[in-house]
Design an enzyme around this catalytic site. Sequence first.
Site: not given
Length: 769
Positions: A9, A82, A84, A86, A307, A309, A354
């Site tokens: 990203e 990433d 997740d 998104e 990460y 998030r 995660h």
Amino acid sequence: MSKNLVIVESPAKAKTIEKYLGKDFHVLASYGHVRDLVPKEGAVDPENNFAMKYQLIERNQRHVQEIIKALKKADTLYLATDPDREGEAISWHLLELLKEKKILKKKAVHRIVFHEITKKAVTEAVANPSELAIDLVYAQQARRALDYLVGFNLSPLLWKKIRRGLSAGRVQSPALRMIVERAIEIEAFKNREYWTIDANVIVKKQAFKAKLTYYDNQKISKFSITNEQQANETQQQLITLAQGELIVAKIEKKQRRRNPSPPFTTSTLQQEAARKLGFTTKRTMIIAQQLYEGINIGGEPTGLITYMRTDSVNLSIDAITQIRDLISQKYGIENIPKQPRQFKTKSKNAQEAHEAVRPTSANQEPSQIKAYLSTEQYKLYNLIWKRTVACQMIHATLNLMAIDFHCGSAKNSFRATGSTIAKLGFMAVYLESLDDNKEGDDKEHFLPPLNKDDKIPLNEIVANQHFTEPPPRYSEASLVKSLEEHGIGRPSTYAAIISTLQNREYVTLETKRFYPTDVGRIVNKFLTEHFTKYVDYNFTANLEDNLDAVSRGEKDWIPLMTDFWQPFKDLIKEKEKTVQRKDVTQEAMDEKCPECEHPLSIRLGRNGRFIGCTNYPECSYTRNLNDDGSESSEPEIVEGRQCPSCESDLVIKTGRYGKFIGCSAYPECKHIEPLEKPEDTGIQCPECKKGNILKRKARSGKIFYSCEKYPKCKYALWNSPLKESCPDCHWPILTLKTTKRRGEEKVCPQKNCKYVTPYEGSLENAKET
């Protein structure tokens, strides 16, 4: 050209990963989302299974073309966005674009996921590729469609019924409701008076305080003593009975264990960074992203944290082993519990695959890499490192002591409590902060060694007046905590929610606390009265749960959308017909206009709420309201000051740009001056050398610094001046500049001078310099 193309990203992450993978891999960045809904009505079609119309994001067109060009020469495509929703959606959108271009034929496509940017994690991900998790994509699509349908239908209704430029959001509106309801609770709060009676004692040069707990055999509660007369009578009676001493009646001693807090999730990281470092949620996420994507340490880009998030408190077995080894070496083997600590994730929707936010290597101690980090990066990394290490250490042991003293007889008792730390344990490394601490909350109270029946000299007995206090206004930390407790939104969205509320001018942040504006109150009133269900905390939380169920493949997203959309659409149509603008922006009063006898109402104007005549414009009678909604019938006089032009009283007024001081004889006398006087920095203007630099506020609210001799001297700065000359060009001052990437720096304000150096102090210290 490399045979393998990897898409991430951000460009910072791309550079780090390319060095890990070597020459056979080329890594490019998508620069975030590549497609979004077309910005017009009809982008989501409820009549066609909520089909969504996308378009290429213009600012990323160049990056997409670069990806297409590189892919034509590659054999394999790795989607490494990433881990997740998104990130999964970005990969899916990119894949859809590439399919449209028909350049994926004979190309192998893989999805790879890693939760930390280290060579081991990245190479393992490439060696074990998977496929896109389509359920995550569906969940993100549903979330985006819901937000679009709410915003595109409810916001125009706010424009019609209140004023243009307003917005409502599926998560934003419940957050606004929290802030407004807290303000209303504070304004309605009636404080109660109460008194406490304390005995001040000094034993062996050690002072301590004991609180009255029993008086004349009656237990003393908070509201046992409620006025000064009662307090003074009790105080005098106790002084008489004591005869200058107290007797030790009872001593209680016990030990208590205190366990460490779990490692950081996104939410707890945002909260603790706000409490301990003063960072906004947005700032915290920006700095955490930098630490995750990689910092150049000794010429090698290194991802420093996992990460950021995540709502999981899990740690990998490898991480726990490394942390326990570090504790053994640095703090001693006695500070390691027999079994590794395991923490239970509170969120029922947490993605257990995660990890918590932790250092990628506990052996990278903050002090060892401080030179490679900006001030802000170091502060946040230090916070994460300490919390992670502490969570795997033994408990702290506290010695608690309580001593009861008799005063005159057993009918009257005072109690003193105290604690000492018997064993630091994890507290040697880290201790979590609390929201809204009152003065003294964190202080340890120590008591001298005493024995039963000891007679100790009494220094004094004092009566102290207190008043109950309303609940505190929300800070960023406590608002994030409340949103998470209610299950509203997701930690990754909190920074955007808070920014939106401020950008829409629904709330203001003053002394780090949120205050609703008049517009924010009226928007909230409209939504809670007419769209009650959609700003209900439980409804919003249940919707989040359903979206999580979609991401796990437990629910289909289209029936979820249908269940939401149909009643929402019908309600929008109904309110368009039945609600009039005056119903929203005006509040009826049981009072008539003194000039024309028409009813008065509280109304929303350009500068906030005011009392006005309903016969406007024929009658222009108005009265002001204070910020808390109370009536300000008379202008506030500036005591001890008169107009220098006509000697009438000066009063505080509210105008287009806020409050100011004006002459009470207006319009005959038009003298005005700012309400907030410029603050003298004490630093001489380097240009004219005849006046000092003053700290001023522009009409926009932005702070700037300029010479007090303006307009004769027009020297001005946006950054805070420092009383320190430039070592390169010898200009008499430097300035303190804060950037997103590098943190706080001392910078020469002269355009031709390039002097820049890191600033090690704090912003507060700089302002005091």
